[in-house]
Design an enzyme around this catalytic site. Sequence first.
Site, PDB file in Angstrom:
ATOM      1  N   HIS A  75       0.844  -1.198   0.000  1.00  0.00           N
ATOM      2  CA  HIS A  75       0.000   0.000   0.000  1.00  0.00           C
ATOM      3  C   HIS A  75       0.880   1.249   0.000  1.00  0.00           C
ATOM      4  CE1 HIS A  75      -2.735   3.147   1.203  1.00  0.00           C
ATOM      5  NE2 HIS A  75      -2.069   3.322   2.320  1.00  0.00           N
ATOM      6  N   ASP A 104       7.726  22.004 -26.104  1.00  0.00           N
ATOM      7  CA  ASP A 104       7.826  20.666 -25.526  1.00  0.00           C
ATOM      8  C   ASP A 104       8.863  20.736 -24.420  1.00  0.00           C
ATOM      9  OD1 ASP A 104       7.721  17.909 -25.000  1.00  0.00           O
ATOM     10  OD2 ASP A 104       7.287  17.488 -27.090  1.00  0.00           O
ATOM     11  N   TRP A 139       7.606   0.106   4.055  1.00  0.00           N
ATOM     12  CA  TRP A 139       8.094   0.832   2.880  1.00  0.00           C
ATOM     13  C   TRP A 139       9.526   1.288   3.057  1.00  0.00           C
ATOM     14  CZ3 TRP A 139       9.166   6.179   1.768  1.00  0.00           C
ATOM     15  CH2 TRP A 139       9.030   7.046   2.846  1.00  0.00           C
ATOM     16  N   SER A 170      13.807   6.144 -13.514  1.00  0.00           N
ATOM     17  CA  SER A 170      12.757   6.897 -14.196  1.00  0.00           C
ATOM     18  C   SER A 170      12.597   8.289 -13.596  1.00  0.00           C
ATOM     19  CB  SER A 170      11.447   6.113 -14.112  1.00  0.00           C
ATOM     20  OG  SER A 170      10.355   6.953 -14.316  1.00  0.00           O
ATOM     21  N   SER A 171      12.544   8.358 -12.263  1.00  0.00           N
ATOM     22  CA  SER A 171      12.355   9.656 -11.610  1.00  0.00           C
ATOM     23  C   SER A 171      13.530  10.572 -11.893  1.00  0.00           C
ATOM     24  CB  SER A 171      12.237   9.488 -10.100  1.00  0.00           C
ATOM     25  OG  SER A 171      11.085   8.789  -9.785  1.00  0.00           O
ATOM     26  N   HIS A 254      13.345  11.814   3.935  1.00  0.00           N
ATOM     27  CA  HIS A 254      12.699  13.071   4.294  1.00  0.00           C
ATOM     28  C   HIS A 254      12.557  14.011   3.099  1.00  0.00           C
ATOM     29  CE1 HIS A 254      10.666  15.867   6.769  1.00  0.00           C
ATOM     30  NE2 HIS A 254      11.299  16.765   6.046  1.00  0.00           N
ATOM     31  N   GLU A 256      12.137  13.092   0.275  1.00  0.00           N
ATOM     32  CA  GLU A 256      11.066  12.440  -0.477  1.00  0.00           C
ATOM     33  C   GLU A 256       9.684  12.933  -0.033  1.00  0.00           C
ATOM     34  OE1 GLU A 256      10.724  10.493  -3.013  1.00  0.00           O
ATOM     35  OE2 GLU A 256       8.699   9.693  -2.755  1.00  0.00           O
ATOM     36  N   TYR A 258       8.919  15.780   0.900  1.00  0.00           N
ATOM     37  CA  TYR A 258       8.687  17.077   0.256  1.00  0.00           C
ATOM     38  C   TYR A 258       8.524  16.931  -1.251  1.00  0.00           C
ATOM     39  CZ  TYR A 258       9.064  19.138   4.700  1.00  0.00           C
ATOM     40  OH  TYR A 258       8.799  19.440   5.994  1.00  0.00           O
ATOM     41  N   SER A 269      -1.207  26.892  -5.051  1.00  0.00           N
ATOM     42  CA  SER A 269      -0.819  28.284  -5.277  1.00  0.00           C
ATOM     43  C   SER A 269      -1.310  28.805  -6.623  1.00  0.00           C
ATOM     44  CB  SER A 269       0.704  28.440  -5.205  1.00  0.00           C
ATOM     45  OG  SER A 269       1.192  27.920  -3.997  1.00  0.00           O
ATOM     46  N   HIS A 303      15.060  12.842  12.528  1.00  0.00           N
ATOM     47  CA  HIS A 303      13.844  12.840  13.351  1.00  0.00           C
ATOM     48  C   HIS A 303      13.062  11.545  13.156  1.00  0.00           C
ATOM     49  CE1 HIS A 303      11.697  15.272   9.927  1.00  0.00           C
ATOM     50  NE2 HIS A 303      11.507  13.986   9.732  1.00  0.00           N
ATOM     51  N   HIS A 304      13.440  10.767  12.161  1.00  0.00           N
ATOM     52  CA  HIS A 304      12.832   9.445  12.027  1.00  0.00           C
ATOM     53  C   HIS A 304      13.542   8.417  12.895  1.00  0.00           C
ATOM     54  CE1 HIS A 304      10.233  10.609   8.657  1.00  0.00           C
ATOM     55  NE2 HIS A 304      11.234  11.406   8.321  1.00  0.00           N
ATOM     56  N   THR A 329       7.002  26.636   6.381  1.00  0.00           N
ATOM     57  CA  THR A 329       5.707  26.026   6.098  1.00  0.00           C
ATOM     58  C   THR A 329       4.584  26.958   6.533  1.00  0.00           C
ATOM     59  OG1 THR A 329       6.791  23.939   6.613  1.00  0.00           O
ATOM     60  CG2 THR A 329       4.422  23.877   6.308  1.00  0.00           C
ATOM     61  N   LYS A 332       3.971  29.829   4.179  1.00  0.00           N
ATOM     62  CA  LYS A 332       3.151  29.476   3.026  1.00  0.00           C
ATOM     63  C   LYS A 332       1.673  29.486   3.389  1.00  0.00           C
ATOM     64  CE  LYS A 332       6.216  26.725   0.225  1.00  0.00           C
ATOM     65  NZ  LYS A 332       5.875  27.007  -1.140  1.00  0.00           N
ATOM     66  N   ARG A 451       1.651   0.754  15.153  1.00  0.00           N
ATOM     67  CA  ARG A 451       1.331   0.582  13.749  1.00  0.00           C
ATOM     68  C   ARG A 451       1.797  -0.805  13.302  1.00  0.00           C
ATOM     69  NH1 ARG A 451       5.732   4.762  10.956  1.00  0.00           N
ATOM     70  NH2 ARG A 451       4.928   3.928   9.015  1.00  0.00           N
TER      71      ARG A 451
HETATM   72  C1  HEM Z   1       6.002  20.945   9.712  1.00  0.00           C
HETATM   73  C2  HEM Z   1       6.337  19.957   9.009  1.00  0.00           C
HETATM   74  C3  HEM Z   1       6.656  18.549   9.483  1.00  0.00           C
HETATM   75  C4  HEM Z   1       7.261  18.111  10.607  1.00  0.00           C
HETATM   76  C5  HEM Z   1       7.785  18.966  11.727  1.00  0.00           C
HETATM   77  C6  HEM Z   1       7.312  16.673  10.540  1.00  0.00           C
HETATM   78  C7  HEM Z   1       7.879  15.842  11.502  1.00  0.00           C
HETATM   79  C8  HEM Z   1       7.924  14.477  11.426  1.00  0.00           C
HETATM   80  C9  HEM Z   1       8.591  13.622  12.333  1.00  0.00           C
HETATM   81  C10 HEM Z   1       9.359  14.082  13.569  1.00  0.00           C
HETATM   82  C11 HEM Z   1       8.410  12.337  11.953  1.00  0.00           C
HETATM   83  C12 HEM Z   1       8.956  11.081  12.604  1.00  0.00           C
HETATM   84  C13 HEM Z   1       7.959  10.485  13.514  1.00  0.00           C
HETATM   85  C14 HEM Z   1       8.323   9.117  13.973  1.00  0.00           C
HETATM   86  O1  HEM Z   1       8.520   8.200  13.156  1.00  0.00           O
HETATM   87  O2  HEM Z   1       8.384   8.931  15.201  1.00  0.00           O
HETATM   88  C15 HEM Z   1       7.628  12.382  10.770  1.00  0.00           C
HETATM   89  C16 HEM Z   1       7.240  11.281  10.075  1.00  0.00           C
HETATM   90  C17 HEM Z   1       6.704  11.355   8.806  1.00  0.00           C
HETATM   91  N1  HEM Z   1       6.373  12.481   8.120  1.00  0.00           N
HETATM   92 FE1  HEM Z   1       6.453  14.361   8.824  1.00  0.00          FE
HETATM   93  N2  HEM Z   1       6.743  16.263   9.401  1.00  0.00           N
HETATM   94  C18 HEM Z   1       6.338  17.383   8.712  1.00  0.00           C
HETATM   95  C19 HEM Z   1       5.748  17.433   7.511  1.00  0.00           C
HETATM   96  C20 HEM Z   1       5.567  16.342   6.695  1.00  0.00           C
HETATM   97  C21 HEM Z   1       5.145  16.398   5.344  1.00  0.00           C
HETATM   98  C22 HEM Z   1       4.837  17.658   4.572  1.00  0.00           C
HETATM   99  C23 HEM Z   1       5.086  15.136   4.909  1.00  0.00           C
HETATM  100  C24 HEM Z   1       4.705  14.596   3.567  1.00  0.00           C
HETATM  101  C25 HEM Z   1       4.092  15.148   2.660  1.00  0.00           C
HETATM  102  C26 HEM Z   1       5.469  14.272   5.981  1.00  0.00           C
HETATM  103  C27 HEM Z   1       5.508  12.918   5.895  1.00  0.00           C
HETATM  104  C28 HEM Z   1       5.935  12.097   6.888  1.00  0.00           C
HETATM  105  C29 HEM Z   1       5.970  10.683   6.795  1.00  0.00           C
HETATM  106  C30 HEM Z   1       5.585   9.855   5.552  1.00  0.00           C
HETATM  107  C31 HEM Z   1       6.431  10.211   8.001  1.00  0.00           C
HETATM  108  C32 HEM Z   1       6.530   8.788   8.471  1.00  0.00           C
HETATM  109  C33 HEM Z   1       7.449   7.917   7.814  1.00  0.00           C
HETATM  110  C34 HEM Z   1       7.261   6.556   8.360  1.00  0.00           C
HETATM  111  O3  HEM Z   1       7.628   6.307   9.518  1.00  0.00           O
HETATM  112  O4  HEM Z   1       6.719   5.702   7.645  1.00  0.00           O
HETATM  113  N3  HEM Z   1       5.741  15.034   7.067  1.00  0.00           N
HETATM  114  N4  HEM Z   1       7.349  13.695  10.459  1.00  0.00           N
HETATM  115 CU   LIG Z   2      10.854  13.401   7.952  1.00  0.00          CU
END
Ligand code: HEM
Ligand SMILES: [Cu+2]
Lengths: 601, 198
Positions: A75, A104, A139, A170-171, A254, A256, A258, A269, A303-304, A329, A332, A451
């Site tokens: 998924h 083009d 993932w 590709s990307s 990370h 990614e 964005y 926008s 932070h992950h 952020t 914006k 999870r």
């Molecule tokens: C103010 C902006 C953001 C902050 C401060 C933030 C912070 C964080 C932090 C600290 C984690 C880690 C949490 C953990 O695993 O314990 C996390 C996970 C994640 N964030 Fe954000 N995030 C922000 C914006 C975004 C945005 C814009 C996206 C995507 C469009 C995003 C997608 C994700 C994803 C996919 C994960 C989890 C990855 C995973 O464990 O599978 N975040 N974020």
């Molecule tokens: Cu992140």
Amino acid sequence: MATAAGTVPQIEEAGGVWSWVTTVDHKRIGALYGLTALIFFLLGGVEALLVRTQLATPNGQVLDADLYNQLFTMHALTMIFLAIMPLGVAFFNYFVPLMVGARDVAFPRLNALSYWIFLSGGVLLTSSFFLGGAPDGGWFGYAPLSSEEFATTSKAMDFYVVGLLILGISSLMGALNFAVTIINMRAPGMTMMRLPVYIWMTLITAFLLILSLPVLTVALIQLLFDRNFTTNFFTPQAGGDPILWQHLFWIFGHPEVYILILPSFGIVSEVLPVFSRKPLFGYAAIVFAGVSIAVLGFVVWSHHMFTTGLATVPQIAFSASTMGIAIPTGIKVFNWLGTMYGGNIRFTTAMYYAVAFIAMFTIGGISGVMHASPPVDAQQQDTYFIVAHIHYVLFGGAIMGILAGVYYWFPKMTGRFLDEGLGKLNFWLVFIGMNLTFFPMHFLGIAGMPRRIYTYDSGLGWDTWNLVATIGSYTIALGMLVFLVAFFRAMRQEKTAGDNPWDAATLEWATSSPPPEHDFDVVPVVRDRDPLWYDRDHNIEPPEVPEHQHIHMPPPSYIPVVLALGVLLLGVGVLSHLAVTALGVVVILYSIWAWALEPTD
Amino acid sequence: MATTPQTMHHTTTGIDNRKLLMWIFLANECLFFGSLIATYLIFKGEPMPGPLADDVLNIPVTSASTFVLLMSSLAMVLAVYGAHHARPGMMKVWLLATILLGLTFLGFQVYEFRHFAHEYHLGLSTNQFGAAFYVMTGFHGTHVGVGVIYLASLLFASMRRNGLGRETGFHVETAGLYWHFVDIVWIVIFTVVYLIPA
Ligand code: HEM
Ligand SMILES: [Cu+2]
């Protein structure tokens, strides 16, 4: 529309499968990307529904643990790499040349190649379900779960490695192409600070891809070697370092996230000013906020990994940099609100989605700042709270932005409108559904539900919210069904859209809907940041179309498909037999040679 | 005006699209090799069973191969000069020299790999030094190999009646960008692996 008729042969009308296979027209490639990604999006949705059905009640019996693991992993992979990214690329393809005023992209054949390699990678990854089992290690494929010792029985994680490597190629090609197009193919007068914000966000996304994908590539290559060629990069009992994988993965991972959200920032926008009938508020601030998000995005990856035992100083540094991202952020968000403020707002479906995007994305941003604090994250890591966060930013953010774009640009791409009534119904179902599904996950996470568990006992206080979430997910599915109905109904309508039905400001609306194969009869001249509004307000007539003009477009080519086939063979070979790899190399070398010699004009 | 986007010479920046593509692609390659080198450095100094860098590396031999690769960059510069100044003979000779020097470097690498494997029994699975070293230098060698094929196809194409056509200088110069980049990467790897003590 008086544009192209008669002046140039309308290759556009040429039908047939072959014309699609050999096309190098950015609009057709955009359509291919969009339709393929839509199919994968539906597939990823079905996977999610299965997961939610299993979790609807305690001790669910729908799936066993093994299949459950495959489904949640696939998924995520499907949604991230085969749906959201290519949906973004579909719009890049269609609109980057139109919005910068080019005929083009810089490299039309390379563009076709990107698509065919994407398709190969997507099909290869998905075929794993039928070839011994799909990837099941999450993932981000953390090393011990992906190592040989835990995944010897099947090739599942090899599919993961090879699939992502192919998709990465590709990307990368796409990103290079768009970066060059935007930097180098702008219409006269289109300075960098007149670029539509959407184009800025595309450019930033392209550079994020170019600079982050290679890190993932290296990590995947090392995993490939660990699994197939006896190295021990990530195997701790042989001196390897599983944390190294996490670092490399998140240095890519990370940026990614964005890569997934910036295209939607750009779409919103564009949509907000048009339906507020006033220019974007704080153009420069939005652009620079986008750039700083991208730069900061490279220094927050740990932070992950707060719970892996980082030392105190790195914890503080990564916590601070993560919280720092909230500043651009927030800028914006205020710009978008400022754009609507005092505007003469038209509430179309596109506008609904754009406004909902702001609200939902903000919720996701706030939960993000919460787990930017290491002690808080220690509680939330690996719980449903994180699942709530990622879905507010990815569904509430990326997907809602893309849907805003679909409703906004549909008339340009097809000449037809999506029905507004069905659109609103689609919106409300999706909007309510997503909040029903994902808001309760905050509570579940705080109540301690981890999870990625395939089942849970009753009596932990998780039953109600899980059921609610499952009901919500079916509501989303219903909403998407309505979208499909609207889509197929629209395709049977007359083409009534005209050049610029929304009275929008950017160049893609200066040509017919759908545009002719060569995009513009006369390459437009840009005099302002909102060129069409400037021309409208200054009574500047569109340029005369010369009587007999000869616009030479690049001819179709079958070589991209052959080359993509070579790349696919390379991947299949790694998964099966080395002889296939060798064949792939031969095909690739041959087609590169043919590519270089093929006349392009 | 009847030009396709690819051969359009009036670009916004004045830089040819294909050259710009090469530059940006090289930025991508920086991160690619950066990650491989970072991996090597992370394992460097970790306790692990031998043989380790100090046991196997032969600095004089690799200095010689490094010198060969540096000279190939010089040859490449001369080939680009020939291409730009309408001296096809000069261009071809120096292209050939670049190719031969590149192949010599690869020969050294094959020798080095075989030597480490047979003499010291250093394999991919022996330890993390072996794994990181072979993968990093192997991918660098692959890049040199791709460069050799790239230059060889230019040389081959320049033998045709029309040679490389109007754009000879451009083609050779763009190939030169790639070649110099691969050389620079080797300088970094050589410094990190061979010159900086454990
Ligand atoms: C103010 C902006 C953001 C902050 C401060 C933030 C912070 C964080 C932090 C600290 C984690 C880690 C949490 C953990 O695993 O314990 C996390 C996970 C994640 N964030 Fe954000 N995030 C922000 C914006 C975004 C945005 C814009 C996206 C995507 C469009 C995003 C997608 C994700 C994803 C996919 C994960 C989890 C990855 C995973 O464990 O599978 N975040 N974020
Ligand atoms: Cu992140």
